[in-house]
Design a protein around this motif. Structure first.
Motif, PDB file in Angstrom:
ATOM      1  N   GLY A  20    -145.775-115.034 -98.978  1.00  0.00           N
ATOM      2  CA  GLY A  20    -144.770-114.105 -99.523  1.00  0.00           C
ATOM      3  C   GLY A  20    -145.441-112.925-100.211  1.00  0.00           C
ATOM      4  O   GLY A  20    -145.068-111.762 -99.998  1.00  0.00           O
ATOM      5  N   VAL A  21    -146.472-113.210-101.020  1.00  0.00           N
ATOM      6  CA  VAL A  21    -147.150-112.141-101.763  1.00  0.00           C
ATOM      7  C   VAL A  21    -147.876-111.196-100.798  1.00  0.00           C
ATOM      8  O   VAL A  21    -147.879-109.980-101.000  1.00  0.00           O
ATOM      9  CB  VAL A  21    -148.145-112.745-102.794  1.00  0.00           C
ATOM     10  N   LEU A  22    -148.445-111.745 -99.727  1.00  0.00           N
ATOM     11  CA  LEU A  22    -149.124-110.868 -98.757  1.00  0.00           C
ATOM     12  C   LEU A  22    -148.137-109.888 -98.123  1.00  0.00           C
ATOM     13  O   LEU A  22    -148.432-108.702 -97.950  1.00  0.00           O
ATOM     14  CB  LEU A  22    -149.784-111.685 -97.643  1.00  0.00           C
ATOM     15  N   LEU A  23    -146.945-110.400 -97.775  1.00  0.00           N
ATOM     16  CA  LEU A  23    -145.935-109.520 -97.169  1.00  0.00           C
ATOM     17  C   LEU A  23    -145.451-108.468 -98.169  1.00  0.00           C
ATOM     18  O   LEU A  23    -145.315-107.286 -97.845  1.00  0.00           O
ATOM     19  CB  LEU A  23    -144.735-110.337 -96.667  1.00  0.00           C
ATOM     20  N   LEU A  24    -145.214-108.922 -99.403  1.00  0.00           N
ATOM     21  CA  LEU A  24    -144.775-107.995-100.449  1.00  0.00           C
ATOM     22  C   LEU A  24    -145.830-106.900-100.670  1.00  0.00           C
ATOM     23  O   LEU A  24    -145.498-105.716-100.834  1.00  0.00           O
ATOM     24  CB  LEU A  24    -144.557-108.802-101.745  1.00  0.00           C
ATOM     25  N   ALA A  25    -147.092-107.302-100.635  1.00  0.00           N
ATOM     26  CA  ALA A  25    -148.177-106.336-100.848  1.00  0.00           C
ATOM     27  C   ALA A  25    -148.193-105.302 -99.717  1.00  0.00           C
ATOM     28  O   ALA A  25    -148.423-104.114 -99.960  1.00  0.00           O
ATOM     29  CB  ALA A  25    -149.516-107.055-100.933  1.00  0.00           C
ATOM     30  N   ALA A  26    -147.917-105.749 -98.486  1.00  0.00           N
ATOM     31  CA  ALA A  26    -147.918-104.809 -97.360  1.00  0.00           C
ATOM     32  C   ALA A  26    -146.827-103.750 -97.566  1.00  0.00           C
ATOM     33  O   ALA A  26    -147.060-102.547 -97.382  1.00  0.00           O
ATOM     34  CB  ALA A  26    -147.711-105.562 -96.051  1.00  0.00           C
ATOM     35  N   VAL A  27    -145.632-104.201 -97.996  1.00  0.00           N
ATOM     36  CA  VAL A  27    -144.538-103.253 -98.245  1.00  0.00           C
ATOM     37  C   VAL A  27    -144.926-102.299 -99.384  1.00  0.00           C
ATOM     38  O   VAL A  27    -144.714-101.078 -99.316  1.00  0.00           O
ATOM     39  CB  VAL A  27    -143.233-104.016 -98.597  1.00  0.00           C
ATOM     40  N   THR A  28    -145.546-102.870-100.427  1.00  0.00           N
ATOM     41  CA  THR A  28    -145.944-102.061-101.588  1.00  0.00           C
ATOM     42  C   THR A  28    -146.965-100.993-101.188  1.00  0.00           C
ATOM     43  O   THR A  28    -146.899 -99.854-101.651  1.00  0.00           O
ATOM     44  CB  THR A  28    -146.541-102.988-102.680  1.00  0.00           C
ATOM     45  N   ILE A  29    -147.889-101.367-100.319  1.00  0.00           N
ATOM     46  CA  ILE A  29    -148.890-100.390 -99.854  1.00  0.00           C
ATOM     47  C   ILE A  29    -148.199 -99.239 -99.105  1.00  0.00           C
ATOM     48  O   ILE A  29    -148.476 -98.058 -99.352  1.00  0.00           O
ATOM     49  CB  ILE A  29    -149.943-101.077 -98.946  1.00  0.00           C
ATOM     50  N   GLN A  61    -140.039 -93.419-114.973  1.00  0.00           N
ATOM     51  CA  GLN A  61    -140.429 -93.138-113.573  1.00  0.00           C
ATOM     52  C   GLN A  61    -140.512 -94.411-112.741  1.00  0.00           C
ATOM     53  O   GLN A  61    -141.252 -94.477-111.779  1.00  0.00           O
ATOM     54  CB  GLN A  61    -141.822 -92.497-113.551  1.00  0.00           C
ATOM     55  N   MET A  62    -139.784 -95.469-113.152  1.00  0.00           N
ATOM     56  CA  MET A  62    -139.932 -96.773-112.499  1.00  0.00           C
ATOM     57  C   MET A  62    -139.422 -96.706-111.052  1.00  0.00           C
ATOM     58  O   MET A  62    -138.235 -96.763-110.792  1.00  0.00           O
ATOM     59  CB  MET A  62    -139.174 -97.826-113.306  1.00  0.00           C
ATOM     60  N   SER A  63    -140.341 -96.574-110.090  1.00  0.00           N
ATOM     61  CA  SER A  63    -139.929 -96.493-108.684  1.00  0.00           C
ATOM     62  C   SER A  63    -139.965 -97.878-108.061  1.00  0.00           C
ATOM     63  O   SER A  63    -140.418 -98.844-108.680  1.00  0.00           O
ATOM     64  CB  SER A  63    -140.899 -95.582-107.942  1.00  0.00           C
ATOM     65  N   LEU A  64    -139.510 -97.972-106.809  1.00  0.00           N
ATOM     66  CA  LEU A  64    -139.559 -99.245-106.090  1.00  0.00           C
ATOM     67  C   LEU A  64    -141.013 -99.703-105.932  1.00  0.00           C
ATOM     68  O   LEU A  64    -141.340-100.881-106.101  1.00  0.00           O
ATOM     69  CB  LEU A  64    -138.899 -99.074-104.717  1.00  0.00           C
ATOM     70  N   HIS A  65    -141.916 -98.753-105.624  1.00  0.00           N
ATOM     71  CA  HIS A  65    -143.330 -99.111-105.495  1.00  0.00           C
ATOM     72  C   HIS A  65    -143.840 -99.756-106.773  1.00  0.00           C
ATOM     73  O   HIS A  65    -144.501-100.790-106.739  1.00  0.00           O
ATOM     74  CB  HIS A  65    -144.176 -97.872-105.168  1.00  0.00           C
ATOM     75  N   ASN A  66    -143.535 -99.144-107.912  1.00  0.00           N
ATOM     76  CA  ASN A  66    -144.035 -99.693-109.169  1.00  0.00           C
ATOM     77  C   ASN A  66    -143.478-101.100-109.402  1.00  0.00           C
ATOM     78  O   ASN A  66    -144.206-102.015-109.762  1.00  0.00           O
ATOM     79  CB  ASN A  66    -143.639 -98.793-110.349  1.00  0.00           C
ATOM     80  N   GLY A  67    -142.165-101.258-109.156  1.00  0.00           N
ATOM     81  CA  GLY A  67    -141.522-102.564-109.387  1.00  0.00           C
ATOM     82  C   GLY A  67    -142.129-103.635-108.489  1.00  0.00           C
ATOM     83  O   GLY A  67    -142.531-104.709-108.956  1.00  0.00           O
ATOM     84  N   LEU A  68    -142.248-103.342-107.185  1.00  0.00           N
ATOM     85  CA  LEU A  68    -142.814-104.327-106.263  1.00  0.00           C
ATOM     86  C   LEU A  68    -144.285-104.569-106.591  1.00  0.00           C
ATOM     87  O   LEU A  68    -144.782-105.693-106.457  1.00  0.00           O
ATOM     88  CB  LEU A  68    -142.673-103.864-104.808  1.00  0.00           C
ATOM     89  N   GLY A  69    -144.974-103.507-107.036  1.00  0.00           N
ATOM     90  CA  GLY A  69    -146.389-103.655-107.415  1.00  0.00           C
ATOM     91  C   GLY A  69    -146.536-104.676-108.534  1.00  0.00           C
ATOM     92  O   GLY A  69    -147.401-105.559-108.474  1.00  0.00           O
ATOM     93  N   TYR A  70    -145.666-104.596-109.544  1.00  0.00           N
ATOM     94  CA  TYR A  70    -145.729-105.597-110.610  1.00  0.00           C
ATOM     95  C   TYR A  70    -145.379-106.985-110.061  1.00  0.00           C
ATOM     96  O   TYR A  70    -145.923-107.992-110.513  1.00  0.00           O
ATOM     97  CB  TYR A  70    -144.809-105.221-111.785  1.00  0.00           C
ATOM     98  N   GLY A  71    -144.481-107.042-109.084  1.00  0.00           N
ATOM     99  CA  GLY A  71    -144.143-108.325-108.445  1.00  0.00           C
ATOM    100  C   GLY A  71    -145.368-108.943-107.761  1.00  0.00           C
ATOM    101  O   GLY A  71    -145.632-110.139-107.891  1.00  0.00           O
ATOM    102  N   VAL A  72    -146.137-108.100-107.042  1.00  0.00           N
ATOM    103  CA  VAL A  72    -147.357-108.579-106.377  1.00  0.00           C
ATOM    104  C   VAL A  72    -148.329-109.141-107.420  1.00  0.00           C
ATOM    105  O   VAL A  72    -148.903-110.225-107.247  1.00  0.00           O
ATOM    106  CB  VAL A  72    -148.033-107.429-105.584  1.00  0.00           C
ATOM    107  N   LEU A  73    -148.469-108.408-108.534  1.00  0.00           N
ATOM    108  CA  LEU A  73    -149.440-108.849-109.548  1.00  0.00           C
ATOM    109  C   LEU A  73    -148.979-110.150-110.207  1.00  0.00           C
ATOM    110  O   LEU A  73    -149.793-111.030-110.516  1.00  0.00           O
ATOM    111  CB  LEU A  73    -149.660-107.737-110.586  1.00  0.00           C
ATOM    112  N   ALA A  74    -147.646-110.298-110.392  1.00  0.00           N
ATOM    113  CA  ALA A  74    -147.127-111.555-110.957  1.00  0.00           C
ATOM    114  C   ALA A  74    -147.396-112.703-109.977  1.00  0.00           C
ATOM    115  O   ALA A  74    -147.820-113.793-110.372  1.00  0.00           O
ATOM    116  CB  ALA A  74    -145.626-111.425-111.244  1.00  0.00           C
ATOM    117  N   GLY A  75    -147.159-112.454-108.674  1.00  0.00           N
ATOM    118  CA  GLY A  75    -147.422-113.478-107.655  1.00  0.00           C
ATOM    119  C   GLY A  75    -148.896-113.868-107.650  1.00  0.00           C
ATOM    120  O   GLY A  75    -149.240-115.048-107.535  1.00  0.00           O
ATOM    121  N   LEU A  76    -149.756-112.876-107.819  1.00  0.00           N
ATOM    122  CA  LEU A  76    -151.202-113.141-107.868  1.00  0.00           C
ATOM    123  C   LEU A  76    -151.528-114.083-109.029  1.00  0.00           C
ATOM    124  O   LEU A  76    -152.262-115.058-108.869  1.00  0.00           O
ATOM    125  CB  LEU A  76    -151.948-111.810-108.026  1.00  0.00           C
ATOM    126  N   ALA A  77    -150.922-113.788-110.205  1.00  0.00           N
ATOM    127  CA  ALA A  77    -151.192-114.629-111.385  1.00  0.00           C
ATOM    128  C   ALA A  77    -150.741-116.064-111.118  1.00  0.00           C
ATOM    129  O   ALA A  77    -151.461-117.023-111.416  1.00  0.00           O
ATOM    130  CB  ALA A  77    -150.474-114.054-112.605  1.00  0.00           C
TER     131      ALA A  77
END
Ligand code: HEM
Ligand code: HEM
Length: 248
Positions: free
Chosen positions: A156-165, A92-108
């Protein structure tokens, strides 16, 4: 009107989310829609507080406390939000899920950069041998790399998070009022950002901590970054030098 606000954005689908997804969404929106951008605004614009008698009063650390504690809260809320929607369903890997993991990687990456940003130095945090040297006080290559990377990745992560939301809201077929709230909140944040920028409140971290004296090692370097204010020697000191030079 109320009916419209409470109804989901896509009338074709039900807004049928259970406990896990609704709390996932709440904690992620609080973390990424509210706390992370506010923690960035305070780090950029409140290194010198309104009314502070700078440069007589230096290194007021409110911005620093709020920034790192706020971002630790973002880590905690993100971890809670993630745990609620685990385990991953790879089919079920959607774009939201993929970008969500991207946000979490950026956070780390941001947290690791913050932790390993190097030593401070200067009169208030001298090296063990008593010298003033430190990555920040000397503006070593590592400190300059840290500032450039942490800022670029941070925005970059803030913008990515906005799209993910937004993708998350769509995925959960969220009710209209949630979209309306964000459509008011995000522009408000942008307006605050622009007006603080226009007021010249983005003071260089180095000068906020150690002042504008041109003899300090960091003040001899080139400009500290886009839109950041760095003062030259004050007019008073320029006058003193001028009169010394001309024997007045
Ligand atoms: C920046 C904020 C957010 C991040 C970082 C994020 C992250 C994630 C991640 C990593 C997943 C995949 C989990 C897995 O592999 O199972 C996921 C799933 C999901 N998210 Fe988000 N999310 C965010 C905001 C939201 C919002 C605001 C909503 C809804 C309003 C939402 C709704 C969902 C839904 C419905 C799923 C699927 C859950 C499932 O498959 O059971 N997310 N999110
Ligand atoms: C808890 C770990 C963190 C620490 C220790 C930390 C530390 C710092 C420090 C020392 C600065 C000032 C840098 C400078 O001198 O220009 C800063 C600024 C900044 N931080 Fe963090 N940070 C952390 C987490 C984060 C996270 C998770 C984000 C992601 C949104 C972030 C985004 C930013 C941004 C965008 C700036 C620059 C603001 C500006 O001046 O334009 N930080 N951080």
């Amino acid at each position: 009107m109320w009916e419209w606000l409470l109804s989901p954005i896509d009338a074709q689908r039900a807004h049928d989310v259970g406990f896990a997804v609704s709390w996932h969404a709440r904690s992620m929106v609080l973390a990424w829609g509210v706390i992370a951008p506010l923690a960035v605004i305070i780090a950029r614009y409140f290194k010198v507080l309104p009314g502070q008698d700078w440069p007589r009063v230096l290194d007021v650390q409110l911005w620093w406390q709020v920034h790192w504690k706020g971002q630790v809260l973002v880590v905690v809320l993100s971890a809670i939000g993630l745990v609620l929607v685990l385990p991953p369903d790879l089919s079920q890997m959607s774009l939201h899920n993929g970008l969500g993991y991207g946000v979490l990687a950026g956070l780390a990456v941001q947290v690791l950069l913050g932790i390993f940003r190097g030593t401070k130095g200067g009169p208030s945090a001298p090296a063990p041998d008593g010298s003033l040297h430190g990555d920040h006080y000397d503006m070593t290559l590592w400190r300059r790399v840290f500032e450039a990377l942490h800022k670029a990745i941070g925005y970059g992560v803030l913008l990515l998070a906005a799209v993910t939301i937004l993708l998350g809201l769509w995925k959960a077929n969220a009710p209209n009022w949630m979209w309306v709230m964000l459509a008011l909140w995000w522009p408000a944040l942008v307006i605050v950002f622009i007006s603080l920028q226009r007021r010249g409140m983005a003071v260089d971290t180095y000068q906020a901590i150690w002042g504008p004296d041109p003899d300090l090692p960091g003040n001899r370097l080139s400009h500290p970054g886009w839109g950041v204010r760095r003062d030259g020697p004050s007019q008073e000191r320029k006058d003193v030098r001028h009169s010394r030079r001309h024997g007045i």
